[in-house]
Every structure is written in C-alpha cells, then in structure tokens.
Design a protein around this motif. Sequence first.
Motif, mmCIF file in Angstrom:
data_model
loop_
_atom_site.group_PDB
_atom_site.id
_atom_site.type_symbol
_atom_site.label_atom_id
_atom_site.label_comp_id
_atom_site.label_asym_id
_atom_site.label_seq_id
_atom_site.Cartn_x
_atom_site.Cartn_y
_atom_site.Cartn_z
ATOM 1 N N ASP A 16 2.563 11.972 -9.944
ATOM 2 C CA ASP A 16 1.811 13.225 -9.960
ATOM 3 C C ASP A 16 2.712 14.449 -9.902
ATOM 4 O O ASP A 16 2.256 15.567 -10.147
ATOM 5 C CB ASP A 16 0.824 13.281 -8.791
ATOM 6 N N GLN A 17 3.982 14.275 -9.583
ATOM 7 C CA GLN A 17 4.895 15.396 -9.441
ATOM 8 C C GLN A 17 5.582 15.780 -10.750
ATOM 9 O O GLN A 17 6.373 16.698 -10.783
ATOM 10 C CB GLN A 17 5.972 15.076 -8.386
ATOM 11 N N THR A 18 5.288 15.057 -11.810
ATOM 12 C CA THR A 18 5.915 15.367 -13.091
ATOM 13 C C THR A 18 5.418 16.719 -13.584
ATOM 14 O O THR A 18 4.223 16.972 -13.676
ATOM 15 C CB THR A 18 5.577 14.275 -14.125
ATOM 16 N N GLU A 41 4.358 5.626 -5.491
ATOM 17 C CA GLU A 41 4.402 5.706 -6.948
ATOM 18 C C GLU A 41 3.432 6.771 -7.461
ATOM 19 O O GLU A 41 3.784 7.572 -8.332
ATOM 20 C CB GLU A 41 4.050 4.351 -7.565
ATOM 21 N N ASP A 42 2.220 6.796 -6.907
ATOM 22 C CA ASP A 42 1.237 7.800 -7.323
ATOM 23 C C ASP A 42 1.728 9.214 -7.049
ATOM 24 O O ASP A 42 1.589 10.106 -7.887
ATOM 25 C CB ASP A 42 -0.103 7.579 -6.609
ATOM 26 N N TRP A 72 9.803 0.555 -11.543
ATOM 27 C CA TRP A 72 9.710 -0.054 -10.219
ATOM 28 C C TRP A 72 9.042 -1.421 -10.247
ATOM 29 O O TRP A 72 8.996 -2.114 -9.251
ATOM 30 C CB TRP A 72 8.959 0.873 -9.259
ATOM 31 N N GLU A 73 8.510 -1.838 -11.399
ATOM 32 C CA GLU A 73 7.889 -3.157 -11.522
ATOM 33 C C GLU A 73 8.869 -4.209 -12.037
ATOM 34 O O GLU A 73 8.565 -5.384 -12.035
ATOM 35 C CB GLU A 73 6.690 -3.090 -12.476
ATOM 36 N N ALA A 122 0.833 -1.209 0.000
ATOM 37 C CA ALA A 122 0.000 0.000 0.000
ATOM 38 C C ALA A 122 0.865 1.256 0.000
ATOM 39 O O ALA A 122 0.587 2.216 -0.729
ATOM 40 C CB ALA A 122 -0.931 -0.005 1.205
ATOM 41 N N ALA A 123 1.913 1.250 0.798
ATOM 42 C CA ALA A 123 2.803 2.420 0.872
ATOM 43 C C ALA A 123 3.533 2.636 -0.451
ATOM 44 O O ALA A 123 3.667 3.779 -0.914
ATOM 45 C CB ALA A 123 3.796 2.255 2.014
#
Length: 95
Positions: free
Chosen positions: A55-57, A50-51, A93-94, A44-45
């Motif tokens: 979103d920071q791009t 990742e989200d 990251w996958e 979950a963390a």
Amino acid sequence: MTQTQTRETGSVSINIRAKTRQRDLIDQAADRLGRSRSDFMLEAACREAEDVLLDQTFFTVDEVTFTQFQALLDNPLPPTDKLRRLLKTKAPWEQ
C-alpha cells in the motif's frame, strides 16, 4: 544469494506481550487452523506487513502519462500468454 535468502537461513526470536484475552483469541484461531500459536501469529503478521508495504507504493507521472494510464484501465488490453505468466509469478517474499 539475495538478501531475503540470507535472512531466512537462521531463525530469530521475537517476543511480545499480550493480554490473556488476546492470547486466548489467537490460540483459538490457531487451533481452528491446526497451527501453533507462533506459526499463526507469524503468518498473520507477515500477511499484514506485505499489505502495508504494498500500500505504500507511490509514483508520480505527468498529465499525458496519467491520461494514457487511465485509458488503459478503462479499456484493458486482451490477455496474452506473457500476461498470464506474469500473473502466475510469485511475489518476491513467496519464493
């Protein structure tokens, strides 16, 4: 070897404090998925991390480039084999 691969070779401890009701909620959800508390919390963390990072791009373009970008969004190109391969590619990251 990439930096991500280097970090994954060893494990580290992460300690957090939680209220009893928070722990119980997490345990209930983890149990429903057949996972341990640690696995559930870590997944979950990481998903949330990742989200946040995605979103920071932020990027800037000039007006002409932005107009072209908007036109592509409004009228996307037809799918190609190259695009299909790209969309099937795992995120860093996958891997």
